[in-house]
Scaffold this motif. Structure first.
Motif, PDB file in Angstrom:
ATOM      1  N   THR A  49       0.832  -1.211   0.000  1.00 12.22           N
ATOM      2  CA  THR A  49       0.000   0.000   0.000  1.00 12.22           C
ATOM      3  C   THR A  49       0.865   1.259   0.000  1.00 12.22           C
ATOM      4  O   THR A  49       0.579   2.229  -0.715  1.00 12.22           O
ATOM      5  N   LYS A  50       1.933   1.241   0.798  1.00 17.01           N
ATOM      6  CA  LYS A  50       2.838   2.400   0.821  1.00 17.01           C
ATOM      7  C   LYS A  50       3.514   2.588  -0.538  1.00 17.01           C
ATOM      8  O   LYS A  50       3.770   3.730  -0.964  1.00 17.01           O
ATOM      9  N   ALA A  51       3.813   1.486  -1.220  1.00 14.14           N
ATOM     10  CA  ALA A  51       4.406   1.599  -2.554  1.00 14.14           C
ATOM     11  C   ALA A  51       3.447   2.298  -3.510  1.00 14.14           C
ATOM     12  O   ALA A  51       3.832   3.211  -4.251  1.00 14.14           O
ATOM     13  N   ALA A  52       2.180   1.879  -3.488  1.00 12.95           N
ATOM     14  CA  ALA A  52       1.174   2.493  -4.369  1.00 12.95           C
ATOM     15  C   ALA A  52       1.023   3.978  -4.062  1.00 12.95           C
ATOM     16  O   ALA A  52       0.950   4.816  -4.975  1.00 12.95           O
ATOM     17  N   GLU A  53       0.999   4.322  -2.779  1.00 11.39           N
ATOM     18  CA  GLU A  53       0.853   5.733  -2.387  1.00 11.39           C
ATOM     19  C   GLU A  53       2.043   6.565  -2.853  1.00 11.39           C
ATOM     20  O   GLU A  53       1.883   7.712  -3.291  1.00 11.39           O
ATOM     21  N   ALA A  54       3.234   5.990  -2.780  1.00  8.72           N
ATOM     22  CA  ALA A  54       4.428   6.723  -3.212  1.00  8.72           C
ATOM     23  C   ALA A  54       4.399   6.968  -4.717  1.00  8.72           C
ATOM     24  O   ALA A  54       4.682   8.078  -5.189  1.00  8.72           O
ATOM     25  N   PHE A  55       4.049   5.930  -5.473  1.00 14.76           N
ATOM     26  CA  PHE A  55       3.981   6.089  -6.932  1.00 14.76           C
ATOM     27  C   PHE A  55       2.900   7.099  -7.325  1.00 14.76           C
ATOM     28  O   PHE A  55       3.083   7.902  -8.247  1.00 14.76           O
ATOM     29  N   GLU A  56       1.782   7.068  -6.629  1.00 16.47           N
ATOM     30  CA  GLU A  56       0.699   8.017  -6.927  1.00 16.47           C
ATOM     31  C   GLU A  56       1.127   9.447  -6.638  1.00 16.47           C
ATOM     32  O   GLU A  56       0.737  10.384  -7.350  1.00 16.47           O
ATOM     33  N   LEU A  57       1.949   9.623  -5.621  1.00 21.44           N
ATOM     34  CA  LEU A  57       2.437  10.957  -5.271  1.00 21.44           C
ATOM     35  C   LEU A  57       3.270  11.554  -6.397  1.00 21.44           C
ATOM     36  O   LEU A  57       3.320  12.778  -6.556  1.00 21.44           O
ATOM     37  N   ALA A  58       3.894  10.694  -7.175  1.00 20.52           N
ATOM     38  CA  ALA A  58       4.748  11.172  -8.264  1.00 20.52           C
ATOM     39  C   ALA A  58       3.952  11.675  -9.457  1.00 20.52           C
ATOM     40  O   ALA A  58       4.515  12.317 -10.345  1.00 20.52           O
ATOM     41  N   GLY A  59       2.666  11.382  -9.508  1.00 20.51           N
ATOM     42  CA  GLY A  59       1.835  11.896 -10.591  1.00 20.51           C
ATOM     43  C   GLY A  59       1.720  10.942 -11.766  1.00 20.51           C
ATOM     44  O   GLY A  59       2.041   9.747 -11.660  1.00 20.51           O
ATOM     45  N   PRO A  60       1.281  11.459 -12.921  1.00 19.67           N
ATOM     46  CA  PRO A  60       0.962  10.604 -14.079  1.00 19.67           C
ATOM     47  C   PRO A  60       2.133   9.777 -14.593  1.00 19.67           C
ATOM     48  O   PRO A  60       1.921   8.698 -15.161  1.00 19.67           O
ATOM     49  N   ASP A  61       3.365  10.276 -14.427  1.00 23.08           N
ATOM     50  CA  ASP A  61       4.521   9.556 -14.974  1.00 23.08           C
ATOM     51  C   ASP A  61       4.662   8.154 -14.386  1.00 23.08           C
ATOM     52  O   ASP A  61       5.216   7.254 -15.036  1.00 23.08           O
ATOM     53  N   LEU A  62       4.188   7.951 -13.157  1.00 22.14           N
ATOM     54  CA  LEU A  62       4.311   6.636 -12.519  1.00 22.14           C
ATOM     55  C   LEU A  62       2.943   5.993 -12.276  1.00 22.14           C
ATOM     56  O   LEU A  62       2.787   5.159 -11.392  1.00 22.14           O
ATOM     57  N   ALA A  63       1.976   6.376 -13.107  1.00 17.79           N
ATOM     58  CA  ALA A  63       0.624   5.827 -12.951  1.00 17.79           C
ATOM     59  C   ALA A  63       0.612   4.311 -13.127  1.00 17.79           C
ATOM     60  O   ALA A  63      -0.101   3.595 -12.396  1.00 17.79           O
ATOM     61  N   GLU A  64       1.388   3.795 -14.077  1.00 16.53           N
ATOM     62  CA  GLU A  64       1.425   2.342 -14.289  1.00 16.53           C
ATOM     63  C   GLU A  64       2.023   1.627 -13.084  1.00 16.53           C
ATOM     64  O   GLU A  64       1.559   0.552 -12.690  1.00 16.53           O
ATOM     65  N   ASP A  65       3.066   2.220 -12.499  1.00 14.23           N
ATOM     66  CA  ASP A  65       3.673   1.620 -11.310  1.00 14.23           C
ATOM     67  C   ASP A  65       2.680   1.610 -10.151  1.00 14.23           C
ATOM     68  O   ASP A  65       2.596   0.630  -9.393  1.00 14.23           O
ATOM     69  N   ALA A  66       1.929   2.706 -10.002  1.00 14.97           N
ATOM     70  CA  ALA A  66       0.927   2.779  -8.934  1.00 14.97           C
ATOM     71  C   ALA A  66      -0.143   1.713  -9.135  1.00 14.97           C
ATOM     72  O   ALA A  66      -0.564   1.034  -8.182  1.00 14.97           O
ATOM     73  N   SER A  67      -0.572   1.541 -10.385  1.00 13.51           N
ATOM     74  CA  SER A  67      -1.589   0.533 -10.683  1.00 13.51           C
ATOM     75  C   SER A  67      -1.071  -0.874 -10.394  1.00 13.51           C
ATOM     76  O   SER A  67      -1.790  -1.718  -9.835  1.00 13.51           O
ATOM     77  N   GLU A  68       0.200  -1.111 -10.750  1.00 11.68           N
ATOM     78  CA  GLU A  68       0.801  -2.427 -10.481  1.00 11.68           C
ATOM     79  C   GLU A  68       0.828  -2.712  -8.982  1.00 11.68           C
ATOM     80  O   GLU A  68       0.515  -3.823  -8.541  1.00 11.68           O
ATOM     81  N   ALA A  69       1.185  -1.694  -8.187  1.00 12.97           N
ATOM     82  CA  ALA A  69       1.237  -1.886  -6.738  1.00 12.97           C
ATOM     83  C   ALA A  69      -0.151  -2.130  -6.163  1.00 12.97           C
ATOM     84  O   ALA A  69      -0.346  -3.004  -5.297  1.00 12.97           O
ATOM     85  N   ARG A  70      -1.148  -1.377  -6.631  1.00 15.44           N
ATOM     86  CA  ARG A  70      -2.518  -1.561  -6.151  1.00 15.44           C
ATOM     87  C   ARG A  70      -3.020  -2.969  -6.523  1.00 15.44           C
ATOM     88  O   ARG A  70      -3.676  -3.642  -5.697  1.00 15.44           O
ATOM     89  N   ASN A  71      -2.710  -3.407  -7.725  1.00 13.27           N
ATOM     90  CA  ASN A  71      -3.140  -4.745  -8.155  1.00 13.27           C
ATOM     91  C   ASN A  71      -2.472  -5.815  -7.314  1.00 13.27           C
ATOM     92  O   ASN A  71      -3.087  -6.847  -7.004  1.00 13.27           O
ATOM     93  N   TRP A  72      -1.191  -5.580  -6.960  1.00 10.72           N
ATOM     94  CA  TRP A  72      -0.499  -6.584  -6.145  1.00 10.72           C
ATOM     95  C   TRP A  72      -1.194  -6.697  -4.780  1.00 10.72           C
ATOM     96  O   TRP A  72      -1.422  -7.815  -4.298  1.00 10.72           O
ATOM     97  N   VAL A  73      -1.499  -5.571  -4.171  1.00 10.37           N
ATOM     98  CA  VAL A  73      -2.165  -5.579  -2.862  1.00 10.37           C
ATOM     99  C   VAL A  73      -3.529  -6.279  -2.969  1.00 10.37           C
ATOM    100  O   VAL A  73      -3.877  -7.118  -2.137  1.00 10.37           O
ATOM    101  N   ALA A  74      -4.288  -5.975  -4.035  1.00 12.72           N
ATOM    102  CA  ALA A  74      -5.600  -6.563  -4.213  1.00 12.72           C
ATOM    103  C   ALA A  74      -5.536  -8.074  -4.406  1.00 12.72           C
ATOM    104  O   ALA A  74      -6.406  -8.812  -3.920  1.00 12.72           O
ATOM    105  N   SER A  75      -4.499  -8.529  -5.081  1.00  8.79           N
ATOM    106  CA  SER A  75      -4.379  -9.960  -5.360  1.00  8.79           C
ATOM    107  C   SER A  75      -3.737 -10.743  -4.214  1.00  8.79           C
ATOM    108  O   SER A  75      -3.639 -11.962  -4.268  1.00  8.79           O
ATOM    109  N   HIS A  76      -3.287 -10.009  -3.194  1.00 10.92           N
ATOM    110  CA  HIS A  76      -2.675 -10.661  -2.035  1.00 10.92           C
ATOM    111  C   HIS A  76      -3.459 -10.320  -0.753  1.00 10.92           C
ATOM    112  O   HIS A  76      -2.878 -10.102   0.306  1.00 10.92           O
TER     113      HIS A  76
END
Length: 461
Positions: free
Chosen positions: A433-460
């Motif tokens: 969750t902290k990973a997703a929040e950090a990537f989201e803080l960076a803005g659109p450039d890391l949107a894919e990374d944020a989505s990957e982190a959110r998906n990982w949390v959801a699938s675990h």
């Protein structure tokens, strides 16, 4: 370059006329200034050395330990730096400072230049504490003698900003100083003065380090445009700005734009001062890093090793700037399947961040990336406990505002997967969750990374 040619003509004439009457003060000053012109502005170190040695020999016979002697020493220092002899440059600058302090006192205006030269030398040598002390003393002298709005004060602010930026961990402070310097320069010199090119270069790099990439790009592009307007086609003079803009494009992932700019910068420096000058080291470092990203692993590693050799030759092993090179070499070794090599390079990178006064301290923002590289190497070697320890330390440090969101996210995401494998499921999900929040803080450039982190949390869950 026309103005430099005009200056050369005038100084040659002045030197010839004055020297016809013997090594007078005027003759020596003209010849010494000519040496400085050849060393710094026209990048002809051999001609600079000839005139520098001539004046140094004459001044010692007639004007030893005078302010003229100090001026000659400073101009000789510029020549030493131009050929990469940084130890000699430091020795000459210290001798000049001692003479001026003895003759003029410890707060005379002319001391400021010697202090700034010594500050730059300390910074290049990796002693950022001493560099900052010297830079602040110089700034105080400029401000006291000339007032806070003088262009020399702005230049001194730039030097201090570069020192703080180079030390790492205080990039927001550096950015503030550099913005203040730019505003002062624009007010005093106008928006297109050539001195702004260096300021915009430093400001752009500082913006990049705190993740303000668009502001960084705008500053770097403007700086290069100003430099090109005053030195068209002179890639040796343009090299710092070309390299800095290339560095931005690496951060932005636009490697096809980065590589040609950095190659131009390297070619300019090599044509001017040869292939062994330490100024090439950071350029080769960035070129090698870009080549690694492009999949040219062996070519990139070769340029990185050449960069490392230049740093080691100039400063000795362990210079702070070599940490990034060791990191890149760790990534290269990892890509080539050499886990032991990756571990050795990651450890070398980490060691460059240690404070000699407290080598056990692990709380500096610069340590996050080396710790992440160490963790990846440990995982490749199936040493998961050591990997987890490195990641927990990196996660703690990454709470600092001086750590980029991307790095914070990378640390927490790898910590999440490592903890999950170790059976620490709750802590793993929290890290994800902290990973997703950090990537989201960076803005659109890391949107894919944020989505990957959110998906990982959801699938675990």
């Amino acid at each position: 370059m026309g103005r430099y040619d005009e200056a050369e003509t005038v100084l040659l004439e002045a030197t010839d006329l004055a020297w016809a009457h013997g090594p007078s003060r005027v003759a020596l000053l003209a010849a010494s200034t000519l040496a400085f012109l050849y060393a710094v502005d026209k990048r002809q170190p051999e001609r600079a050395r000839v005139y520098g040695d001539l004046t140094a020999s004459a001044v010692r016979r007639t004007f030893e330990n005078t302010t003229l002697h100090a001026t000659v020493l400073i101009n000789q220092s510029a020549t030493a730096y131009a050929v990469g002899d940084l130890d000699r440059a430091d020795t000459l600058d210290r001798a000049a400072l001692r003479i001026r302090e003895d003759v003029l006192g410890k707060d005379h205006l002319t001391l400021a230049l010697s202090l700034e030269n010594l500050s730059q030398g300390a910074m290049y040598g990796g002693d950022f504490v001493e560099a900052e002390r010297l830079a602040r003393r110089a700034l105080q002298i400029w401000t006291d003698k000339l007032g806070p709005q003088h262009p020399s004060v702005a230049q001194s602010l730039i030097n201090l900003g570069q020192v703080i930026h180079g030390a790492g961990g205080r990039d927001r402070e550096a950015t503030g100083l550099l913005r203040k310097a730019l505003n002062a320069q624009e007010a005093a010199l106008g928006p297109a003065h050539p001195d702004l090119a260096r300021t915009l270069l430093a400001l752009g790099e500082a913006h990049d380090q705190i993740g303000e990439l668009e502001a960084g790009r705008a500053a770097l592009e403007r700086g290069l445009a100003i430099a090109e307007a005053h030195a068209p086609g002179d890639d040796a003079a343009l090299a710092p700005n070309l390299h800095a803009l290339g560095g931005y494009y690496i951060l932005a992932g636009e490697l096809d734009k980065a590589v040609p700019l950095i190659r131009r910068a390297i070619a300019g420096i090599e044509s001017s001062v040869g292939p062994e000058h330490v100024e090439l080291a950071p350029m080769l470092q960035n070129l090698g890093s870009a080549q690694l990203e492009l999949g040219k692993t062996e070519e990139g590693a070769a340029n990185l090793r050449r960069s490392l050799a230049l740093f080691d030759s100039a400063f000795g092993p362990g210079h702070p700037d070599t940490g990034v090179i060791h990191l890149s070499l760790a990534h290269a070794a990892h890509d080539l399947g050499d886990a032991q090599g990756a571990l050795a390079e990651a450890q070398a990178a980490f060691d460059t961040t240690l404070d000699p006064a407290d080598p056990t301290a692990t709380d500096h923002p610069r340590q996050v990336r080396p710790l992440l590289a160490l963790a990846r190497a440990f995982l490749a070697l199936e040493r998961s406990k050591e990997a987890t320890a490195a990641l927990r330390t990196a996660a703690k440090i990454s709470a600092s505002d001086e750590v980029q969101p991307m790095d914070r996210g990378d640390v927490h995401l790898l910590l999440a997967t490592t903890l999950w494998s170790a059976g620490e499921r709750d802590d793993a999900r929290a890290a994800g969750t902290k990973a997703a929040e950090a990537f989201e803080l960076a803005g659109p450039d890391l949107a894919e990374d944020a989505s990957e982190a959110r998906n990982w949390v959801a699938s675990h869950g």
